[in-house]
Design a protein around this motif. Structure first.
Motif, PDB file in Angstrom:
ATOM      1  N   THR A 296      -0.669   4.790  -0.956  1.00 20.77           N
ATOM      2  CA  THR A 296      -1.394   6.059  -0.822  1.00 20.77           C
ATOM      3  C   THR A 296      -2.200   6.094   0.477  1.00 20.77           C
ATOM      4  O   THR A 296      -2.895   5.129   0.800  1.00 20.77           O
ATOM      5  CB  THR A 296      -2.349   6.231  -2.014  1.00 20.77           C
ATOM      6  OG1 THR A 296      -1.607   6.089  -3.225  1.00 20.77           O
ATOM      7  CG2 THR A 296      -3.023   7.592  -1.978  1.00 20.77           C
TER       8      THR A 296
ATOM      9  N   LYS B 283      -7.092  -2.089  -0.145  1.00 13.44           N
ATOM     10  CA  LYS B 283      -6.902  -3.142  -1.144  1.00 13.44           C
ATOM     11  C   LYS B 283      -7.507  -4.433  -0.625  1.00 13.44           C
ATOM     12  O   LYS B 283      -7.429  -4.721   0.575  1.00 13.44           O
ATOM     13  CB  LYS B 283      -5.404  -3.343  -1.440  1.00 13.44           C
ATOM     14  CG  LYS B 283      -4.800  -2.274  -2.327  1.00 13.44           C
ATOM     15  CD  LYS B 283      -3.416  -2.690  -2.805  1.00 13.44           C
ATOM     16  CE  LYS B 283      -2.885  -1.692  -3.825  1.00 13.44           C
ATOM     17  NZ  LYS B 283      -1.536  -2.041  -4.310  1.00 13.44           N
TER      18      LYS B 283
ATOM     19  N   GLU C 105      -5.708   4.334   1.313  1.00 13.38           N
ATOM     20  CA  GLU C 105      -5.875   3.254   0.323  1.00 13.38           C
ATOM     21  C   GLU C 105      -6.453   1.995   0.968  1.00 13.38           C
ATOM     22  O   GLU C 105      -6.125   1.652   2.097  1.00 13.38           O
ATOM     23  CB  GLU C 105      -4.512   2.944  -0.298  1.00 13.38           C
ATOM     24  CG  GLU C 105      -4.521   1.946  -1.430  1.00 13.38           C
ATOM     25  CD  GLU C 105      -3.147   1.808  -2.079  1.00 13.38           C
ATOM     26  OE1 GLU C 105      -2.183   2.430  -1.596  1.00 13.38           O
ATOM     27  OE2 GLU C 105      -3.047   1.068  -3.074  1.00 13.38           O
TER      28      GLU C 105
ATOM     29  N   VAL D 170       0.857  -1.185   0.000  1.00 13.68           N
ATOM     30  CA  VAL D 170       0.000   0.000   0.000  1.00 13.68           C
ATOM     31  C   VAL D 170       0.891   1.233   0.000  1.00 13.68           C
ATOM     32  O   VAL D 170       1.935   1.253   0.669  1.00 13.68           O
ATOM     33  CB  VAL D 170      -0.985   0.014   1.184  1.00 13.68           C
ATOM     34  CG1 VAL D 170      -2.094  -0.993   0.955  1.00 13.68           C
ATOM     35  CG2 VAL D 170      -0.288  -0.268   2.510  1.00 13.68           C
TER      36      VAL D 170
END
Lengths: 112, 110
Positions: free
Chosen positions: B51, B56, B54, B49
């Motif tokens: 950003t 995911k 973020e 990761v």
């Protein structure tokens, strides 16, 4: 892909003996890393190479430890003389540039 | 040198339960990686990761990166016995160095 290959998988030796751990990185990778893992200290970086040249060995615990990378497909980590406190699992990893690091299965070292 | 704190250290749950593990630092991460290590094997990268904020997803695993990029979490939904292992977070400590946290050891029982 064969992945990162380490040998031996297990090593038992007596205090004072020389120990050599071996690593074959993934073909085409230009970085190679040696780590040590213990319950007390976790996973620690010992040394890493870029294009066969040692870049950072600040994690090598003491002069008894040395590492070489004579060519792009082979590296060794040597402990001479070995001591019981060196008992740990030693991992080799390789990567292409700053991409993901791929780890070998490790060498479990026991120094009696 | 950036220090990574992972919690909890150990987690023992039954199959089907949900869980969350955490990785925190007092410093800002440039990026953060999560690895899983199964017994007798080396760590395997799950996700990176980069950003702040973020999220995911990897099947039943959801990874979040804090807005300030100082913390991250891994959530597993409906854990399975195959999820058993050591979960490690790692950040970049130099050009290509990784610094690992101590890990969360997860045991999922049938």
């Amino acid at each position: 892909d064969a992945g990162v290959i380490q040998s031996p998988r297990h090593e038992v030796t007596e205090m004072g003996q020389e120990v050599t751990l071996r690593c074959k990185p993934i073909s085409g990778h230009d970085y190679l890393f040696w780590y040590r893992q213990t319950m007390m200290r976790g996973l620690e970086l010992l040394i890493y190479f870029n294009n066969n040249v040692p870049i950072d060995d600040s994690g090598m615990p003491e002069d008894r430890f040395s590492a070489k990378m004579p060519n792009a497909s082979f590296s060794t980590l040597k402990i001479q003389p070995s001591e019981p406190r060196d008992s740990a699992v030693y991992f080799c990893a390789s990567s292409f540039a700053r991409e993901a690091q791929y780890f070998g299965a490790g060498t479990r070292l026991s120094v009696l | 040198t950036q220090l990574l704190e992972q919690s909890p250290q150990f987690l023992s749950i039954q199959e089907g339960e949900n869980l969350t593990v955490y990785c925190n630092s007092s410093s800002v991460f440039s990026s953060l990686q999560w690895y899983r290590q199964e017994p007798g094997e080396g760590p395997v990268l799950l996700v990176t990761v980069v950003t702040g904020g973020e999220v995911k997803k990897l099947k039943r695993l959801t990874f979040q990166f804090g807005d300030a990029r100082k913390d991250s979490s891994l959530h597993i939904t409906a854990a399975q016995t195959g999820d058993t292992g050591l979960y490690l977070c790692a950040s970049r400590g130099g050009y290509n160095k990784l610094i690992f946290g101590a890990g969360t050891r997860l045991a999922v029982h049938p």
